[in-house]
Write an enzyme that holds these catalytic residues in place. Structure first.
Site, PDB file in Angstrom:
ATOM      1  N   ASP A  46      -2.074  11.569 -25.308  1.00 52.82           N
ATOM      2  CA  ASP A  46      -1.952  11.278 -23.757  1.00 52.82           C
ATOM      3  C   ASP A  46      -2.056   9.765 -23.354  1.00 52.82           C
ATOM      4  O   ASP A  46      -3.031   9.002 -23.690  1.00 52.82           O
ATOM      5  CB  ASP A  46      -3.227  11.802 -22.886  1.00 52.82           C
ATOM      6  CG  ASP A  46      -2.956  11.633 -21.340  1.00 52.82           C
ATOM      7  OD1 ASP A  46      -2.135  12.262 -20.734  1.00 52.82           O
ATOM      8  OD2 ASP A  46      -3.583  10.567 -20.883  1.00 52.82           O
ATOM      9  N   TYR A  51      -1.686   1.802 -19.212  1.00 50.46           N
ATOM     10  CA  TYR A  51      -2.863   1.745 -20.425  1.00 50.46           C
ATOM     11  C   TYR A  51      -2.288   0.556 -21.247  1.00 50.46           C
ATOM     12  O   TYR A  51      -3.239   0.279 -22.084  1.00 50.46           O
ATOM     13  CB  TYR A  51      -3.181   2.850 -21.236  1.00 50.46           C
ATOM     14  CG  TYR A  51      -3.621   4.120 -20.332  1.00 50.46           C
ATOM     15  CD1 TYR A  51      -3.780   3.891 -19.241  1.00 50.46           C
ATOM     16  CD2 TYR A  51      -3.550   5.382 -21.142  1.00 50.46           C
ATOM     17  CE1 TYR A  51      -4.399   5.246 -18.494  1.00 50.46           C
ATOM     18  CE2 TYR A  51      -4.134   6.395 -20.434  1.00 50.46           C
ATOM     19  CZ  TYR A  51      -4.400   6.646 -18.919  1.00 50.46           C
ATOM     20  OH  TYR A  51      -4.916   7.737 -18.484  1.00 50.46           O
ATOM     21  N   LYS A  76       2.658   8.162 -18.414  1.00 45.05           N
ATOM     22  CA  LYS A  76       2.453   8.216 -16.804  1.00 45.05           C
ATOM     23  C   LYS A  76       3.282   6.821 -16.306  1.00 45.05           C
ATOM     24  O   LYS A  76       3.159   5.827 -16.748  1.00 45.05           O
ATOM     25  CB  LYS A  76       1.243   8.287 -16.489  1.00 45.05           C
ATOM     26  CG  LYS A  76       0.167   9.551 -17.081  1.00 45.05           C
ATOM     27  CD  LYS A  76      -1.017   9.422 -16.749  1.00 45.05           C
ATOM     28  CE  LYS A  76      -1.998  10.073 -17.723  1.00 45.05           C
ATOM     29  NZ  LYS A  76      -2.523   9.554 -18.642  1.00 45.05           N
ATOM     30  N   HIS A 109       1.267   8.988 -11.769  1.00 46.75           N
ATOM     31  CA  HIS A 109      -0.126   8.783 -12.307  1.00 46.75           C
ATOM     32  C   HIS A 109      -1.216   8.863 -11.151  1.00 46.75           C
ATOM     33  O   HIS A 109      -2.187   9.552 -11.245  1.00 46.75           O
ATOM     34  CB  HIS A 109      -0.376   7.380 -12.711  1.00 46.75           C
ATOM     35  CG  HIS A 109      -1.290   7.105 -13.848  1.00 46.75           C
ATOM     36  ND1 HIS A 109      -1.436   6.327 -14.863  1.00 46.75           N
ATOM     37  CD2 HIS A 109      -2.530   7.698 -13.632  1.00 46.75           C
ATOM     38  CE1 HIS A 109      -2.533   6.296 -15.505  1.00 46.75           C
ATOM     39  NE2 HIS A 109      -3.392   7.072 -14.867  1.00 46.75           N
ATOM     40  N   LEU A 191     -15.204  14.780 -20.458  1.00 45.86           N
ATOM     41  CA  LEU A 191     -16.780  14.562 -21.013  1.00 45.86           C
ATOM     42  C   LEU A 191     -17.591  13.892 -19.971  1.00 45.86           C
ATOM     43  O   LEU A 191     -18.508  13.509 -20.014  1.00 45.86           O
ATOM     44  CB  LEU A 191     -16.967  13.932 -22.273  1.00 45.86           C
ATOM     45  CG  LEU A 191     -16.225  14.576 -23.577  1.00 45.86           C
ATOM     46  CD1 LEU A 191     -16.000  13.559 -24.701  1.00 45.86           C
ATOM     47  CD2 LEU A 191     -16.703  15.855 -23.732  1.00 45.86           C
ATOM     48  N   LYS A 231     -11.227  11.382 -25.181  1.00 46.89           N
ATOM     49  CA  LYS A 231     -10.881   9.934 -25.860  1.00 46.89           C
ATOM     50  C   LYS A 231     -12.197   9.549 -26.523  1.00 46.89           C
ATOM     51  O   LYS A 231     -13.341   9.845 -26.107  1.00 46.89           O
ATOM     52  CB  LYS A 231     -10.633   8.909 -24.601  1.00 46.89           C
ATOM     53  CG  LYS A 231     -10.578   7.589 -25.229  1.00 46.89           C
ATOM     54  CD  LYS A 231     -11.738   6.701 -25.000  1.00 46.89           C
ATOM     55  CE  LYS A 231     -11.593   5.522 -25.904  1.00 46.89           C
ATOM     56  NZ  LYS A 231     -13.116   4.942 -25.772  1.00 46.89           N
ATOM     57  N   SER A 232     -11.930   9.167 -27.864  1.00 50.48           N
ATOM     58  CA  SER A 232     -12.873   8.364 -28.621  1.00 50.48           C
ATOM     59  C   SER A 232     -12.224   7.478 -29.428  1.00 50.48           C
ATOM     60  O   SER A 232     -11.270   7.696 -30.199  1.00 50.48           O
ATOM     61  CB  SER A 232     -13.655   9.417 -29.317  1.00 50.48           C
ATOM     62  OG  SER A 232     -14.754   8.748 -30.122  1.00 50.48           O
ATOM     63  N   ARG A 237     -16.408  11.211 -34.042  1.00 45.52           N
ATOM     64  CA  ARG A 237     -16.512  11.898 -32.584  1.00 45.52           C
ATOM     65  C   ARG A 237     -14.927  12.364 -32.579  1.00 45.52           C
ATOM     66  O   ARG A 237     -15.101  13.655 -32.022  1.00 45.52           O
ATOM     67  CB  ARG A 237     -16.726  10.784 -31.627  1.00 45.52           C
ATOM     68  CG  ARG A 237     -18.445  10.822 -31.635  1.00 45.52           C
ATOM     69  CD  ARG A 237     -18.872  10.133 -30.169  1.00 45.52           C
ATOM     70  NE  ARG A 237     -18.669   8.808 -30.115  1.00 45.52           N
ATOM     71  CZ  ARG A 237     -19.400   7.865 -30.370  1.00 45.52           C
ATOM     72  NH1 ARG A 237     -20.704   8.067 -30.957  1.00 45.52           N
ATOM     73  NH2 ARG A 237     -19.056   6.551 -30.117  1.00 45.52           N
TER      74      ARG A 237
END
Ligand SMILES: NC(=O)c1ccc[n+]([C@@H]2O[C@H](COP(=O)([O-])OP(=O)(O)OC[C@H]3O[C@@H](n4cnc5c(N)ncnc54)[C@H](OP(=O)(O)O)[C@@H]3O)[C@@H](O)[C@H]2O)c1
Length: 279
Positions: A46, A51, A76, A109, A191, A231-232, A237
């Protein structure tokens, strides 16, 4: 390698239910981090024009050696590029940055209701879909009133509504309204940007299953048919967030997590957010 379940969208296209988020993954790190995510087993990435890391995402997809159809790519439209011609031009800029032939899922978006452009923007999205430049089109941060207007005034029902959902901010009514219209729900900040991992309930459930709090929260989403994109930047993780298919939460554990709702929005409010850039 982990088998990630697919969700079938309302036009028959399938999307891996668990994907990899790239918000705030720095431009220079993106190719390396996304390549490692793909190597770990993620098959859904994604990104967004806002971004500023689409080039790294596309480079990672190409470098993976996988067939293009084996990686699902979402991007997006930036808020400042809403409007019919603007959206078509912005899509071409995203496709060029990604350097891939087609995009799997293209999202508006934010609705930016103060600008009043999302209907004509959606008509451009319908053209991109008809032209085969994208396999599915959807929205993000659309509230019930924005969905209602879109459904009343345009032809294609969005395949996805990507919205903030996590245990302390569940948006149950918006989830219900989206699903009732045949729109799959994709949870961003699944999260709670890390904030939902500290609760006693989640920690206790994690201990009972011998897993981490993040794995419990991801499982909670998955068992409700929600698409998730954690996301990490951290390799351990990244791997742990994918390793969530070997245990199951009970109905009672799901209910305990449901009870954590606290109105804890971590991002902007779509009713008023009118920023033209997403950085
Ligand atoms: N459509 C939209 O408007 C919108 C808005 C926000 C986000 N998104 C999308 O949704 C994706 C995910 O949302 P998000 O990045 O806001 O939040 P998130 O995935 O809920 O949380 C990410 C944060 O949690 C940490 N984290 C990740 N895995 C962890 C684990 N297993 N244990 C402990 N901490 C962990 C990460 O730190 P480390 O990196 O250090 O691990 C990072 O700080 C974004 O990347 C983006 O693709 C979309």
């Amino acid at each position: 390698m982990t088998q990630i379940p697919d969700i079938t969208l309302n036009n028959g296209v399938t999307i891996p239910q668990l994907g990899f988020g790239t918000f705030q993954v720095a431009e220079d790190d993106t190719q390396r981090i996304v390549e490692s995510a793909i190597e770990t087993g993620y098959r859904h990435i994604d990104t967004a024009a806002g971004y500023y890391n689409e080039a790294g995402v596309g480079a990672a997809v190409r470098a993976s050696g996988l067939a293009r159809e084996d990686v699902f790519v979402t991007t997006k439209l930036r808020n400042g590029n809403q409007g019919y011609e603007e959206a078509l031009a912005a899509f071409e800029a995203s496709r060029a940055a990604l350097d891939i032939d087609y995009v799997d899922l293209y999202l508006i978006h934010w609705p930016v209701p103060s600008k009043g452009l999302y209907i004509e923007t959606w008509r451009a999205f319908e053209k991109l879909l008809a032209d085969g430049a994208v396999r599915a089109i959807g929205v993000s941060n659309f509230l019930p009133e924005h969905l209602e207007k879109l459904l009343a005034e345009t032809d294609v029902v969005p395949a996805v509504n990507q919205i903030e959902v996590h245990p302390t901010f569940q948006q149950s009514e918006l989830v219900r309204v989206s699903r009732e219209a045949g729109i799959a729900v994709e949870a961003y900040s699944p999260l709670g940007r890390g904030a939902d991992l500290e609760s006693d309930e989640v920690t206790t459930i994690a201990q009972a299953h011998g897993v981490t709090p993040a794995q419990v929260v991801l499982r909670w989403h998955l068992q409700q048919d929600t698409i998730v994109i954690p996301k990490s930047n951290n390799p351990e993780r990244i791997a742990a967030n994918l390793d969530v298919f070997g245990f199951e939460l009970s109905t009672d554990e799901i209910a305990q997590i449901d009870a954590l709702e606290a109105g804890n929005r971590t991002g902007a409010d779509p009713a008023t957010a009118d920023f033209t850039q997403m950085r």
